[in-house]
Design a protein around this motif. Structure first.
Motif, PDB file in Angstrom:
ATOM      1  N   SER A 287       1.068  -1.270  -0.311  1.00 21.84           N
ATOM      2  CA  SER A 287      -0.038   0.382   0.022  1.00 21.84           C
ATOM      3  C   SER A 287       0.797   1.200  -0.507  1.00 21.84           C
ATOM      4  CB  SER A 287      -0.584   0.057   1.630  1.00 21.84           C
ATOM      5  OG  SER A 287      -0.179   0.233   2.508  1.00 21.84           O
TER       6      SER A 287
ATOM      7  N   SER B 196      -5.953   1.441   4.009  1.00 22.96           N
ATOM      8  CA  SER B 196      -6.923   2.241   2.857  1.00 22.96           C
ATOM      9  C   SER B 196      -8.513   1.621   3.012  1.00 22.96           C
ATOM     10  CB  SER B 196      -5.977   1.268   1.724  1.00 22.96           C
ATOM     11  OG  SER B 196      -6.155  -0.358   2.468  1.00 22.96           O
TER      12      SER B 196
ATOM     13  N   TYR C  70      -3.330  -4.404  -3.697  1.00 21.84           N
ATOM     14  CA  TYR C  70      -2.383  -5.001  -3.190  1.00 21.84           C
ATOM     15  C   TYR C  70      -1.805  -6.698  -3.062  1.00 21.84           C
ATOM     16  CZ  TYR C  70      -3.736  -0.472  -1.617  1.00 21.84           C
ATOM     17  OH  TYR C  70      -4.142   1.028  -1.335  1.00 21.84           O
TER      18      TYR C  70
END
Length: 370
Positions: free
Chosen positions: A135, A258, A266
């Motif tokens: 991320s 996130s 990811y």
């Protein structure tokens, strides 16, 4: 080049190695240092400028405009006091990257360190760290320590699993100095953040790469099979290969903060599928939607669903917190796990304090006597 001052004659360029209270330890660029080569900075150390590091303050102007100075920042230093080893940070150069946890700037890569034994390798925990590292948008290098404690067959099985995840791990042993030279080559002339759970050998690896550092090394708890935390703050250490390595406080469960929609990107193995096909729905969360390009036939799909639920719960929690009528609270369950529970806002659920009860009794006695 707008928004900051280009170094001029007499000014020095350096990198912030550590932040200590209101002071900043700055490594000045030398002929072999990591620097912006477009700038004609003064090379140090030299007979005229003999001190490679300065303890600096921040100009009041930077404080007034809210300019934060982070570990890893490239800065311009003025008015160096060579005898006292002091200086003042006048400008912060534009950042190429920025991490929030740990707070560090201009990182080239993350060196993620895990152990294959003592403590045992936990796939879900490893996935969580990998997702957090992905991320950030910087390169990820995965090292697996204590490879001498497992057989070659076990090592190959772990390697095959991780290759399916999209990673090619480097097996090392700090104690037996296996493949440590390869790690040194990967870190050469780069700013690297080392991360991973406690007790996997991060501090020992840094001590092996930079012998003069002598970081405190923790042991693994026999009861919990987890490492004890030893690093307390973020600091950059200079390597012999010319790179800078940042040690970070160890933790067992990094936060996944996130958005749920970003999570799938990811996972390298799922991201690869999305590069060749698209889902029917643009807001697909890849759970049970029809015509999903990701599907469920990949090893870490269960990890994805678990993290997705965590992210959705976290997003709902943030929305509730922004609402004055919020009815949720965050409660820690230990071992890095959290859950969200209803808040007992109504007074009818709250126990009356004994102090109030005593006061009420005193008032009653006074009224009776009258």
């Amino acid at each position: 080049m707008k928004g900051y001052t280009v170094p001029t004659a007499g000014q020095l360029v350096g990198t912030v190695l550590a932040v200590q209270a209101n002071f900043y330890r700055v490594q000045l660029d030398g002929e072999q240092g990591i620097g912006n080569k477009e700038f004609d900075f003064i090379p140090v150390p030299s007979p005229q400028y003999p001190v490679p590091n300065l303890l600096c303050t921040r100009r009041t102007r930077l404080k007034k405009i809210g300019q934060q100075v982070m570990v890893g920042d490239r800065v311009i230093v003025e008015e160096p006091d060579w005898a006292g080893g002091r200086g003042a940070i006048a400008e912060v150069l534009p950042r190429q990257s920025e991490l929030d946890r740990p707070a560090i700037a201009n990182v080239h890569q993350i060196l993620l360190v895990f152990a294959v034994a003592d403590p045992p390798l936990e796939p879900v925990q490893l996935s969580r760290f990998l997702i957090k590292a992905e991320s950030t948008g910087v390169d990820v290098l995965l090292c697996l320590n204590k490879c001498d404690l497992i057989s070659p067959q076990e090592q190959q099985e772990i390697s095959d699993h991780l290759f399916a995840w999209g990673y090619k791990p480097l097996f090392i042993s700090v104690q037996n100095e296996i493949n440590i030279h390869q790690v040194d080559e990967y870190l050469s002339n780069k700013v690297t953040v080392i991360a991973g759970p406690s007790g996997v050998g991060k501090s020992s690896l840094i001590n092996g790469l930079i012998p003069d550092v002598n970081l405190r090394v923790g042991e693994v708890s026999g009861k919990l099979a987890r490492g004890r935390h030893t690093t307390r703050h973020v600091e950059l250490f200079e390597m012999r290969s010319g790179g800078l390595l940042a040690d970070t406080p160890g933790f067992n469960q990094p936060d996944l903060d996130s958005s749920p929609e970003e999570l799938i990107y990811y996972f390298p193995e799922a991201r690869k599928r999305l590069e060749v096909a698209s889902c029917r729905f643009s807001d697909c969360l890849h759970r049970d939607e029809p015509d999903c390009a990701v599907g469920s036939d990949w090893e870490r799909y269960e990890h994805y669903l678990e993290f997705l639920d965590d992210m959705i719960a976290y997003q709902n929690y943030l929305k509730q917190q922004a609402d004055p009528e919020s009815t949720l609270k965050l409660k820690s369950k230990g071992k890095g796990q959290n859950q969200y529970e209803p808040k007992l806002e109504s007074k009818k659920y709250r126990r009356v304090s004994r102090r109030v009860q005593v006061q009420n009794l005193q008032d009653l006695y006074t009224e009776t006597e009258e």
